[in-house]
Enzyme design. Sequence first.
Site, mmCIF file in Angstrom:
data_model
loop_
_atom_site.group_PDB
_atom_site.id
_atom_site.type_symbol
_atom_site.label_atom_id
_atom_site.label_comp_id
_atom_site.label_asym_id
_atom_site.label_seq_id
_atom_site.Cartn_x
_atom_site.Cartn_y
_atom_site.Cartn_z
ATOM 1 N N ASP A 163 0.832 -1.201 0.000
ATOM 2 C CA ASP A 163 0.000 0.000 0.000
ATOM 3 C C ASP A 163 0.868 1.254 0.000
ATOM 4 O OD1 ASP A 163 -2.157 -1.648 0.126
ATOM 5 O OD2 ASP A 163 -2.771 -1.116 2.160
ATOM 6 N N GLU A 248 -10.068 -8.912 2.676
ATOM 7 C CA GLU A 248 -9.984 -10.374 2.807
ATOM 8 C C GLU A 248 -10.797 -10.878 3.989
ATOM 9 O OE1 GLU A 248 -5.467 -10.743 0.951
ATOM 10 O OE2 GLU A 248 -5.748 -10.601 3.114
ATOM 11 N N THR A 404 -4.956 -15.924 -2.798
ATOM 12 C CA THR A 404 -3.745 -15.196 -3.154
ATOM 13 C C THR A 404 -2.512 -16.106 -3.140
ATOM 14 O OG1 THR A 404 -3.359 -14.554 -0.858
ATOM 15 C CG2 THR A 404 -4.695 -13.081 -2.186
ATOM 16 N N GLU A 442 -4.937 -14.790 -7.351
ATOM 17 C CA GLU A 442 -4.136 -13.584 -7.532
ATOM 18 C C GLU A 442 -2.700 -13.894 -7.124
ATOM 19 O OE1 GLU A 442 -5.667 -10.520 -5.063
ATOM 20 O OE2 GLU A 442 -7.659 -10.486 -6.006
ATOM 21 N N LEU A 445 2.414 -10.635 -4.481
ATOM 22 C CA LEU A 445 3.396 -9.567 -4.658
ATOM 23 C C LEU A 445 3.603 -9.310 -6.141
ATOM 24 C CD1 LEU A 445 6.037 -10.787 -2.050
ATOM 25 C CD2 LEU A 445 4.246 -9.069 -1.692
#
Length: 570
Positions: A163, A248, A404, A442, A445
């Site tokens: 972020d 999440e 993820t 997904e 990183l």
Amino acid sequence: MTIVISSKPCFTQRNSSAVQHRTDLFATLPKKIQNAKWMNCNFPSQQYSIQSVQSKATEVVSTPDEAKLISSYVPVYVMLQLDVISIDNVLSNRAKLEKQLVKLRGAEVDGIMVDVWWGIVESKGPKQYDWSAYRDLFQLVRSYKLRIQAIMSFHQCGGNVGDDVFIPLPARVLEIGDEDPDIYYTNRSGNRNRECLSLGVDNLPLFQGRTAIQIYSDYMNSFRENMADFLDTGTIVEIEVGLGPAGELRYPSYVETQGWKFPGTGEFQCYDKYLRADFEEAAKMAGHPEWTMPDNAGNYNDTPERTGFFGADKTYVSEQGKFFLVWYSNKLLIHGDQILEEANKIFVGCKVKLATKVSGIHWWYNDETHAAELTAGYYNVENRDGYRPIARMLSRHYACLNFTCLEMRDSEHPAKAKSGPQKLVQQVLSAGWRENIDVAGENALSRYDRNCYNQILLNSRPNGVNNLIRTKNLKLSGFTYLRLSDELLGWKNFRVFTSFVKKMHADQVHDPGYISLQPLKPSKPKVSINFLLEATEPIEPFHWEEETDMSIGGTVFDLLDSLLELFFLG
């Protein structure tokens, strides 16, 4: 033509009309590179062959079951920047975004994913929604014939890995939090996490008479009303419902803003007064009013053996410890079930898919405690599956499980972290398929290397394209790449990414028609928590091949990319 290293003869083209456009590996090279004489050199016929992707794709299309081949197509989406809509609710840098969308469309990407921030849209006051900037964005995306995955982002932007933007919760919610900080997740030391609301207030009318779930429902209902044209025309194909930190379904157990660093075990986040009261009532109902929440689980950066809960005392396998972990994880299941039921009521009948993101907490997965998963709310240990109950809950609402860390390999992490991303992905994806729901993925990183993409390709079709044609259809319903950036669009990185997209499409002609959705059905009848917990019984995961049969190459190709970039682009 694509250079393919192989000891086998070239495929014979059986149906030249099956593929209508060129899909060369080097299609993104500058013309002076494509025309270089050495690019057309001949190799010894017994060791190498030069085959066109067209021939390869045609060979597959001509198999007896063409429908199953088409089913091997995995749509690829790209996450837009966190601040594509600025905090003052304006579409950021439209001209630059248009150029980026042109490139994504040229790479045959299927669509984009975007956070629809609660803190932006409802910033003016309760039930005062301003969707104008998001409508501008959606119209722009639609003009480039790209699909949209929209995240109902009921969390703060900022404080998580990667972020670089800060978007808080709506101001009125923060004001209530100043008066009653127990609306936030709280650790044992009393530190509050203002990233999202605690699930402990899901059903409490603390927000001008509304509960948290009613707030989320009102927001999604307004989205449905204001984005009806994008839903009706199939531009919006997925609604991912945010259910916690980073969107999440988990507790905020590892918080960088509170000092957590990888691979710390994290901390339990249930010490606000509302969840404390809930646990005390549950313990009393179980006949153990003396039981309390853990006070020996350590701090964010502890290792399991340094805590009493996971280490010497082994509280986590005691009767009291197991009771706590069941309660803690069950609250997460109920939280997700309630909010998804509301989402289903709102979007039922729309040709759209509901989805929920589950975090890939891979550190300490190979430790018997699975400590980091447990503090996040995933009660997953050797004799208990912590993910299949989530998948079973999602199946009630016809929702997709989005997982993820699909790019990670065990060997990429320090031994001390006891990471196991490969087995974790295998377990979670298998859990979703066992419960007959769609599973998507997904990367955790941002990465641009071929090893990363090949691992994603393997996880997207664990038995390969050839076995997809003959056996059970184990395949992701979609993959979303994190994230759109100047670095991704750099010449070398984007050329590799484009090759990756083609392989996710199984070398088939890009066709938006591959994304075809049926109207969302109403949620199935409510089920008991015990029915969900029946899915904790461990079941062997499905088989994974060692390597993908849709590889984009490895070290040699990376070296070639670097040499070409250095030689031609300086």
